[in-house]
Design a protein around this motif. Structure first.
Motif, short mmCIF file in Angstrom:
data_model
loop_
_atom_site.label_atom_id
_atom_site.label_comp_id
_atom_site.label_asym_id
_atom_site.label_seq_id
_atom_site.Cartn_x
_atom_site.Cartn_y
_atom_site.Cartn_z
N GLY A 1 79.38 -36.01 -81.67
CA GLY A 1 78.80 -37.34 -81.49
C GLY A 1 79.43 -38.37 -82.39
N SER B 1 82.98 -39.04 -81.22
CA SER B 1 82.94 -39.83 -79.99
C SER B 1 82.60 -41.28 -80.28
N ALA B 2 81.65 -41.51 -81.19
CA ALA B 2 81.28 -42.88 -81.55
C ALA B 2 82.44 -43.61 -82.21
N TYR C 1 81.39 -49.50 -74.30
CA TYR C 1 81.27 -48.64 -75.49
C TYR C 1 80.47 -47.38 -75.15
N VAL D 1 81.93 -43.56 -75.31
CA VAL D 1 81.33 -42.49 -76.12
C VAL D 1 81.03 -41.29 -75.24
N TYR E 1 82.76 -37.60 -75.61
CA TYR E 1 81.88 -36.47 -75.89
C TYR E 1 82.10 -35.35 -74.88
#
Length: 86
Positions: free
Chosen positions: A8, A11-12, A47, A51, A55
């Motif tokens: 996470g 991915s962010a 965005y 993400v 992910y």
């Protein structure tokens, strides 16, 4: 659980880099629309999608490497152990 947190966060960060690379400032604001509210909605939706894509990509990549590891025979380790014996 820790792996999901790591995925996470990665991915962010990758999504943030993607948004920053597509920011209109780098292009001298050539692509600013008339409605700034829709522009912010476009950035936010992009965005979130970035993400999600990163992910899913990391999860698929992990599965690919696990399947590759399971497909390899363990004969390589056994042959190395036999070569070390006198």
């Amino acid at each position: 659980m820790a792996q999901r947190i790591i995925d996470g966060v990665l991915s962010a960060l990758a999504g943030l880099v993607s948004v920053l690379l597509s920011w209109p400032y780098w292009r001298d604001f050539e692509y600013w629309p008339e409605s700034h509210a829709l522009w912010w909605l476009y950035i936010a939706a992009g965005y979130v999608l970035a993400v999600y894509v990163f992910y899913v990509f990391l999860g698929s990549l992990r599965t690919l490497f696990l399947h590759d590891e399971q497909a390899r025979p363990d004969a390589g380790r056994d042959s190395l152990a036999r070569e070390e014996r006198p």
